[in-house]
Design a protein around this motif. Structure first.
Motif, PDB file in Angstrom:
ATOM      1  N   CYS A 195      -0.118   0.752   0.405  1.00  0.00           N
ATOM      2  CA  CYS A 195       0.111   0.889  -1.038  1.00  0.00           C
ATOM      3  C   CYS A 195       0.839   2.199  -1.355  1.00  0.00           C
ATOM      4  CB  CYS A 195      -1.215   0.825  -1.795  1.00  0.00           C
ATOM      5  SG  CYS A 195      -1.977  -0.820  -1.787  1.00  0.00           S
ATOM      6  N   ASN A 233       4.501   1.950  -0.580  1.00  0.00           N
ATOM      7  CA  ASN A 233       5.247   0.990  -1.396  1.00  0.00           C
ATOM      8  C   ASN A 233       5.095   1.210  -2.903  1.00  0.00           C
ATOM      9  OD1 ASN A 233       6.448  -1.242   0.494  1.00  0.00           O
ATOM     10  ND2 ASN A 233       4.422  -0.773   1.334  1.00  0.00           N
ATOM     11  N   LEU A 260       2.417   1.246  -4.749  1.00  0.00           N
ATOM     12  CA  LEU A 260       1.446   0.329  -5.344  1.00  0.00           C
ATOM     13  C   LEU A 260       0.123   1.050  -5.577  1.00  0.00           C
ATOM     14  CD1 LEU A 260       2.150  -2.729  -3.024  1.00  0.00           C
ATOM     15  CD2 LEU A 260       2.916  -2.470  -5.402  1.00  0.00           C
ATOM     16  N   LYS A 272      -4.280  -9.129  -1.371  1.00  0.00           N
ATOM     17  CA  LYS A 272      -2.956  -8.852  -1.936  1.00  0.00           C
ATOM     18  C   LYS A 272      -3.079  -8.416  -3.397  1.00  0.00           C
ATOM     19  CE  LYS A 272      -0.927 -12.775  -0.676  1.00  0.00           C
ATOM     20  NZ  LYS A 272       0.187 -13.752  -0.560  1.00  0.00           N
ATOM     21  N   ASN A 273      -3.965  -9.068  -4.131  1.00  0.00           N
ATOM     22  CA  ASN A 273      -4.176  -8.700  -5.537  1.00  0.00           C
ATOM     23  C   ASN A 273      -4.711  -7.273  -5.664  1.00  0.00           C
ATOM     24  OD1 ASN A 273      -3.304 -11.185  -6.477  1.00  0.00           O
ATOM     25  ND2 ASN A 273      -5.361 -12.071  -6.476  1.00  0.00           N
ATOM     26  N   CYS A 308      -4.045  -4.886  -3.838  1.00  0.00           N
ATOM     27  CA  CYS A 308      -2.940  -3.965  -3.554  1.00  0.00           C
ATOM     28  C   CYS A 308      -1.927  -3.930  -4.698  1.00  0.00           C
ATOM     29  CB  CYS A 308      -2.239  -4.365  -2.251  1.00  0.00           C
ATOM     30  SG  CYS A 308      -3.246  -4.103  -0.774  1.00  0.00           S
ATOM     31  N   ILE A 330      -0.010  -6.402  -5.668  1.00  0.00           N
ATOM     32  CA  ILE A 330       1.191  -7.187  -5.365  1.00  0.00           C
ATOM     33  C   ILE A 330       1.285  -8.334  -6.363  1.00  0.00           C
ATOM     34  CG2 ILE A 330       2.324  -8.649  -3.659  1.00  0.00           C
ATOM     35  CD1 ILE A 330       0.942  -6.988  -1.485  1.00  0.00           C
ATOM     36  N   LYS A 331       2.338  -8.335  -7.155  1.00  0.00           N
ATOM     37  CA  LYS A 331       2.518  -9.380  -8.164  1.00  0.00           C
ATOM     38  C   LYS A 331       3.509 -10.442  -7.708  1.00  0.00           C
ATOM     39  CE  LYS A 331       1.422  -6.366 -12.099  1.00  0.00           C
ATOM     40  NZ  LYS A 331       0.988  -5.229 -11.289  1.00  0.00           N
ATOM     41  N   ILE A 339       4.497 -13.351  -1.816  1.00  0.00           N
ATOM     42  CA  ILE A 339       4.755 -12.868  -0.467  1.00  0.00           C
ATOM     43  C   ILE A 339       3.962 -13.703   0.517  1.00  0.00           C
ATOM     44  CG2 ILE A 339       3.013 -11.058  -0.771  1.00  0.00           C
ATOM     45  CD1 ILE A 339       4.504  -9.403   1.304  1.00  0.00           C
ATOM     46  N   PHE A 360       2.971 -10.529   4.933  1.00  0.00           N
ATOM     47  CA  PHE A 360       2.136  -9.448   4.402  1.00  0.00           C
ATOM     48  C   PHE A 360       1.341  -8.784   5.527  1.00  0.00           C
ATOM     49  CE2 PHE A 360      -2.153  -8.463   2.531  1.00  0.00           C
ATOM     50  CZ  PHE A 360      -1.770  -7.293   1.883  1.00  0.00           C
TER      51      PHE A 360
END
Length: 375
Positions: free
Chosen positions: A303, A306, A308, A335-336, A338, A340-341, A344, A349
Motif C-alpha cells: 500500500c 502504491n 494506497l 483487496k478492499n 488495501c 483497491i477500487k 484486478i 494481485f
C-alpha cells in the motif's frame, strides 16, 4: 614524493604496493619497478611466478594490458575524480571471462563510495559478477532490440532481476548457448503445471516465490508441478534425470502445509512429516502461500509503494490467525482493505504483493527458513 617529502624509493614502494593490491585480485602478475621516473624514463616492469625474469609492459597480452590500463587509470584518478561517473564501453573485449568479474569488483573498489561506474557490456563474466557478488550494488538497463533508441525519446528503467530476466541477458551474451545456463537449485512447488509462451511460468505459487527470492537467491528457480501427488511424482523423475545431466544441481520439493490431502495439519504433524521424508522436502509453516502474501508487513509495504491506505483495524478483525486461517477465500476482502477500487485479477494481485517482500521482514525470514533451512 613531493607531496609527502619522502625519498624516491619510498614513493615508488608506496605506489607499487597500492597498484599490486589491485592487480593481484585480477592477474597472476606483480609490478616490480616503474623505471627511472625522475629521468622521464618511467615504464612498468612485471614478474610472473612461472617467468625467469622481469619484463616490460609491452610484453603483456592484450587482455593483461587492458586490465592494467583500467586499474592504473582509475588509481591515478581516484583523488581528483572522487565524485564522478566513469563511462566505460565494453571493457571485456580482450579480457578472459574468468578475470572479468574480479576486474569489475576491483574497479568498483578503486573509484570510491561517491562515484559510479557505467559500463556497456555483453560479457558473461561481468553479468555473472552483477548477478552474484555485486547484486546489491548495481542496476542493469537492457537496451532491447525493439526500442527505437536513435529516433524516439525513451524512459530507461533498471531491470527487475528475475530468473527469466537473467536468462534473457545471458541469451544476448551466449547467443544459442543460452540454454546451457542452468540454475543451481530447482524447487518444485504446487501450482499450474502447464507452461506459458516460450516456457514461461504460469503457476501463481512459483511466480510469487521467484519474485520473493529473486534478489537474494538469483541461482534458484521455483517451478510449478501440479498438485500434491504430481509434485512427488514429477520431482522424483526430475531428480533421476537431471542429476545425471547436471550433477551439481540441487532439486527440492516445497509443499503447502496441507500435505495430508485436506486434513487439518498442525506444527507437530509438519515436523513429523519432515522427519519421515527425504531431506530435499520442505513444508510451509503457514497453511498456504496466501498466508505469507497476506501478512500485514507485506500489505503495508504494498500500500505504501502504491499510494494506497491500508485499513489495519479492519484487517486485524478479519485476519485473526495468519498462520492457520484459510485466507485464500478472503482475497476480495483483502483487496478492499488495501483500498483497491479498480478491478484486478486475484493472481495478478498476489504476484504483485510478492514483489514487496523485504529480507528485513519477519515473514520473509520465516519463509526463507522453511525453504532453504528446512526449519
Amino acid at each position: 614524493m613531493q607531496e609527502n617529502d619522502v625519498k624516491p624509493r619510498e614513493a615508488r614502494a608506496k605506489v607499487i604496493g597500492e597498484l599490486n593490491t589491485s592487480i593481484k585480485q585480477c592477474l597472476d602478475l606483480v609490478i616490480t619497478s616503474v623505471g627511472n621516473v625522475e629521468a622521464s624514463q618511467g615504464t612498468l616492469y612485471f614478474s610472473k611466478p612461472d617467468h625467469p625474469r622481469d619484463f616490460e609492459f609491452n610484453v603483456l597480452s592484450s587482455g593483461e594490458k587492458e586490465v592494467i590500463d583500467l586499474l592504473l587509470d582509475l588509481y591515478l584518478r581516484r583523488e581528483d575524480y572522487d565524485d564522478s561517473v566513469f563511462l566505460i564501453d565494453e571493457p571485456e573485449l580482450h579480457i578472459n571471462t574468468s578475470i572479468q568479474g574480479c576486474l569489475l569488483t576491483e574497479m568498483d573498489r578503486l573509484v570510491g563510495p561517491n562515484c559510479q561506474i557505467w559500463i556497456t557490456t555483453h560479457s558473461i563474466g561481468f553479468l555473472k559478477a552483477l548477478q552474484t557478488q555485486m547484486r546489491d550494488r548495481c542496476q542493469i538497463i537492457q537496451f532491447r532490440g525493439d526500442l527505437n533508441l536513435a529516433s524516439t525519446v525513451q524512459t530507461l528503467k533498471p531491470l527487475e532481476p528475475s530468473p527469466s530476466a537473467w536468462r534473457e541477458l545471458f541469451a544476448v551474451a551466449l547467443d544459442d548457448l543460452a540454454t546451457l545456463v542452468a540454475p543451481k537449485t530447482i524447487i518444485y512447488c504446487e501450482g499450474r503445471d502447464t507452461p506459458g509462451k516460450a516456457g514461461s511460468e504460469k503457476g501463481m505459487d512459483a511466480q510469487a516465490l521467484n519474485a520473493i527470492f529473486n534478489h537474494n537467491k538469483p541461482e534458484t528457480m521455483f517451478i510449478s508441478s501440479g498438485g500434491n501427488t504430481e509434485l512427488d511424482q514429477r520431482s522424483a523423475v526430475a531428480i533421476a534425470i537431471l542429476s545425471k545431466v547436471f550433477p551439481n544441481i540441487e532439486i527440492l520439493v516445497f509443499k503447502d502445509r496441507d500435505m495430508a490431502s485436506g486434513k487439518a495439519v498442525d506444527e507437530n504433524d509438519r515436523q513429523v512429516y519432515l522427519k519421515t521424508n527425504p531431506q530435499n522436502y520442505r513444508v510451509m509453516k503457514r497453511f498456504e502461500i496466501e498466508n505469507y502474501l497476506y501478512d500485514k508487513e507485506v500489505l503495508v509495504a504494498y500500500c505504501s509503494a502504491n499510494g494506497l491506505t491500508f485499513d489495519e483495524a479492519s484487517y486485524d478483525k478479519l485476519v485473526t490467525d495468519v498462520v492457520n486461517q484459510n485466507l485464500k477465500d478472503v482475497t476480495g476482502q483483502i483487496k478492499n482493505l488495501c483500498g483497491i477500487k479498480a478491478s484486478i485479477n486475484a493472481e495478478t494481485f498476489k504476484v504483485a504483493l510478492a514483489h514487496h517482500f523485504d529480507q528485513g521482514m519477519e515473514v520473509y525470514k520465516e519463509l526463507y527458513a522453511c525453504v532453504f533451512d528446512r526449519a
